[in-house]
Design a protein around this motif. Sequence first.
Motif, mmCIF file in Angstrom:
data_model
loop_
_atom_site.group_PDB
_atom_site.id
_atom_site.type_symbol
_atom_site.label_atom_id
_atom_site.label_comp_id
_atom_site.label_asym_id
_atom_site.label_seq_id
_atom_site.Cartn_x
_atom_site.Cartn_y
_atom_site.Cartn_z
ATOM 1 N N THR A 14 0.852 -1.184 0.000
ATOM 2 C CA THR A 14 0.000 0.000 0.000
ATOM 3 C C THR A 14 0.886 1.232 0.000
ATOM 4 N N PHE A 15 0.614 2.138 -0.903
ATOM 5 C CA PHE A 15 1.353 3.403 -0.932
ATOM 6 C C PHE A 15 0.665 4.407 -0.009
ATOM 7 N N ARG A 16 1.493 5.214 0.667
ATOM 8 C CA ARG A 16 0.977 6.160 1.646
ATOM 9 C C ARG A 16 1.498 7.566 1.358
ATOM 10 N N ASP A 17 0.776 8.558 1.846
ATOM 11 C CA ASP A 17 1.205 9.936 1.647
ATOM 12 C C ASP A 17 2.190 10.344 2.739
ATOM 13 N N THR A 23 -3.002 5.722 0.386
ATOM 14 C CA THR A 23 -3.527 6.381 -0.814
ATOM 15 C C THR A 23 -3.915 5.373 -1.895
ATOM 16 N N VAL A 24 -3.073 4.367 -2.104
ATOM 17 C CA VAL A 24 -3.349 3.355 -3.130
ATOM 18 C C VAL A 24 -2.962 1.986 -2.594
ATOM 19 N N GLU A 25 -3.891 1.043 -2.650
ATOM 20 C CA GLU A 25 -3.562 -0.359 -2.381
ATOM 21 C C GLU A 25 -3.150 -0.985 -3.699
ATOM 22 N N GLY A 47 -1.835 0.076 -14.279
ATOM 23 C CA GLY A 47 -2.362 0.275 -12.942
ATOM 24 C C GLY A 47 -2.777 -0.990 -12.233
ATOM 25 N N SER A 48 -2.401 -2.139 -12.781
ATOM 26 C CA SER A 48 -2.836 -3.412 -12.191
ATOM 27 C C SER A 48 -1.949 -3.876 -11.049
ATOM 28 N N GLY A 49 -0.732 -3.319 -10.940
ATOM 29 C CA GLY A 49 0.201 -3.745 -9.897
ATOM 30 C C GLY A 49 1.418 -4.479 -10.417
ATOM 31 N N GLY A 216 -4.605 -4.822 -8.548
ATOM 32 C CA GLY A 216 -3.906 -5.398 -7.410
ATOM 33 C C GLY A 216 -4.298 -6.801 -7.033
ATOM 34 N N ASP A 217 -5.296 -7.377 -7.699
ATOM 35 C CA ASP A 217 -5.750 -8.732 -7.399
ATOM 36 C C ASP A 217 -5.424 -9.680 -8.533
ATOM 37 N N VAL A 218 -5.259 -10.960 -8.207
ATOM 38 C CA VAL A 218 -5.061 -11.992 -9.213
ATOM 39 C C VAL A 218 -6.421 -12.350 -9.813
ATOM 40 N N ARG A 219 -6.575 -12.161 -11.114
ATOM 41 C CA ARG A 219 -7.823 -12.488 -11.796
ATOM 42 C C ARG A 219 -7.797 -13.866 -12.433
ATOM 43 N N ALA A 220 -6.618 -14.303 -12.848
ATOM 44 C CA ALA A 220 -6.518 -15.617 -13.479
ATOM 45 C C ALA A 220 -5.058 -16.039 -13.497
#
Length: 270
Positions: A14-17, A23-25, A47-49, A216-220
């Motif tokens: 997770t990015f933080r300010d 701010t972004v997971e 933007g997927s990670g 940020g999640d595994v879809r397949a």
Amino acid sequence: MDTPVLQLDAVRKTFRDFWGRPTVEAVHGIGFDVRPGEIFGLLGPNGSGKSTTIRMLLGLLRADAGTIRVAGHAPGSREAAAVTGYLPEITHLHPFLTPRETLAYYGRLFGLGGRLLKERIDGLLRLTGLEYAADRRVGTFSKGMTRRVGLAQSLINAPRLLVLDEPTSGLDPIGTREVKDLILALRERGIAVLMSSHLLADVQDCCDRILILDRGDVRASGRVADLKETLETFFLRTVSRTDTPPPLEAAGGLPWLAAAPAPTEDRPRP
């Protein structure tokens, strides 16, 4: 079964300010492994990670949770760096050095020298088709030629794990085919390859297994050989945005953005 060269388990970031507020997971507990002699595709839209994941396994970012091991070592350690080769998406090389000088510089960073370093430099120049330009300044090269130098430097330490971010970017069709053939040849040498690319046809040509990230999640994940359709079709179906309107509609229509008919003039005949 061979021990994985790269292992990720339940990795989060997770990015933080400035004040420490999230701010972004970027990555939500992902895990996968890459084994010797395997080409693994890390895929996903912007933007997927993907980039965050690559930076963590290289030791450029620290994961908030989970474990990452490169050949059994923590990412960023001297032991992990010694067995890792990396070709970034954008090749940053010193413009005043030649390919030969660039490879010598990176080779010395890995503690190489003497005849061994010279043999590796000569071999990599042949491998990447740069022999004829070995003593020209890199700053005079095209993007495709610069990419070849970057690929050569990623191999100078004879890595066990090779991380390739958009490896065929900027290459012409012949160069693309040569790089894909090289990646397949490295697999036969037992090198583990992690490949990230938006060129899904290249991924389908080269990769044994893939993992698709989205927000940020595994879809397949799974074997490319088990696909019943093209990778591009599967990818688009996996990460499709059903809630997203067509681009012009999403922007409010933009009726002014259209080709206007060419003006006609009544010209008198001579």
